[in-house]
Scaffold this active site. Structure first.
Site, PDB file in Angstrom:
ATOM      1  N   ASP A  27     -13.952  17.219 -37.634  1.00  0.00           N
ATOM      2  CA  ASP A  27     -15.344  17.401 -37.237  1.00  0.00           C
ATOM      3  C   ASP A  27     -15.628  16.639 -35.940  1.00  0.00           C
ATOM      4  OD1 ASP A  27     -17.870  18.388 -37.488  1.00  0.00           O
ATOM      5  OD2 ASP A  27     -18.501  17.033 -39.084  1.00  0.00           O
ATOM      6  N   ASN A  75     -18.928  29.055 -40.643  1.00  0.00           N
ATOM      7  CA  ASN A  75     -18.765  28.938 -39.185  1.00  0.00           C
ATOM      8  C   ASN A  75     -19.005  30.245 -38.442  1.00  0.00           C
ATOM      9  OD1 ASN A  75     -16.090  26.452 -39.316  1.00  0.00           O
ATOM     10  ND2 ASN A  75     -18.291  26.184 -39.157  1.00  0.00           N
TER      11      ASN A  75
END
Length: 253
Positions: A27, A75
């Site tokens: 991340d 996503n």
């Protein structure tokens, strides 16, 4: 310290107490790029280099499995240009790195719903899995278009269909059976989960498999997660007392 100084396992890490399987939520690529005045795709490109280095580090230090969260089912909500770039990046990396990974004994697997990915990417993924199937140095699993709730739901549906057809008695359904219908069937559960960039949540990643996994969260953005950062995560892991719900033997007397 440079990665060269860490080519071998640091002496203050116990080789007998290393995690055999590390999972990573990578991340912070976008924030890393933004902080440097770069487009978000520059962060993804640098993040890919970081992943390559971590894979080599795991192999160098004797860790047998690495599973990474590359692209979640959520996503797809990102800008189409970013999603398209990520798909091209996955494909380019496979084409460019497969031969080297194969020589180094890396076994590659993909988990998630791969059916809606670009066809050319699906072909490269299947080729890489077939090519490296017998390799044993390290098992590298990439979660792409993956969501753990979806994975568990699919497993439940498959088992329910077996019961409906009379091929399975409902009394035979247990945790071991469910695990056999997950995307990760046949793979050991992670010993250590690492998440970068200061976020402290699982984000629908390996919810079943992480039941007894030690978790390590760091503020370091993924593109900056080097061998020193990994070393710190392993130091923290080796200080943990993994009891799996049991009492510590020193306290149970």
């Amino acid at each position: 310290m440079t990665s060269k100084l860490f080519s071998n396992l640091p002496t203050d890490l116990d080789p007998h107490r290393l995690p055999q399987h590390v999972a990573v939520i990578m991340d912070g690529n976008g924030r890393w790029a933004t902080s440097k005045g770069l487009p978000r795709i520059a962060g993804h490109r640098q993040g890919a280099k970081t992943l390559k280095e971590l894979l080599r580090c795991c192999k160098d230090w004797g860790i047998k499995a690495l599973t990474v969260y590359a692209f979640s089912t959520e996503n797809w909500r990102r800008p189409i240009q970013e999603v398209d770039f990520l798909m091209r990046l996955f494909e380019q990396m496979l084409k460019r790195e497969l031969a080297q990974m194969h020589r180094e004994g890396v076994r590659i697997s993909f988990i998630g719903d791969l059916s809606i990915l670009p066809k050319s990417l699906q072909v490269e993924m299947q080729h890489s899995m077939t090519q490296t199937l017998q390799n044993q140095a390290i098992h590298f699993t990439v979660a792409v278009n993956y969501g753990s709730r979806n994975e568990i739901t699919k497993a439940c549906l498959q088992i329910a269909e077996l019961v409906e057809r009379g091929e399975l008695n409902s009394q035979e359904v247990n945790e071991n059976l469910v695990a056999q219908y997950l995307d990760t069937a046949g793979t050991s559960e992670p010993d250590l989960l690492i998440r970068t960039s200061g976020e402290v949540r699982l984000s629908n990643f390996l919810l079943w498999q992480l039941a007894y996994t030690e978790m390590y969260f760091t503020d370091i953005l993924w593109p900056d997660f080097d061998r020193m950062a990994f070393y710190q995560a392993l130091l923290s892991y080796q200080k943990r007392d993994r009891r799996f719900g049991k009492l510590n033997t020193s306290l149970s007397a």
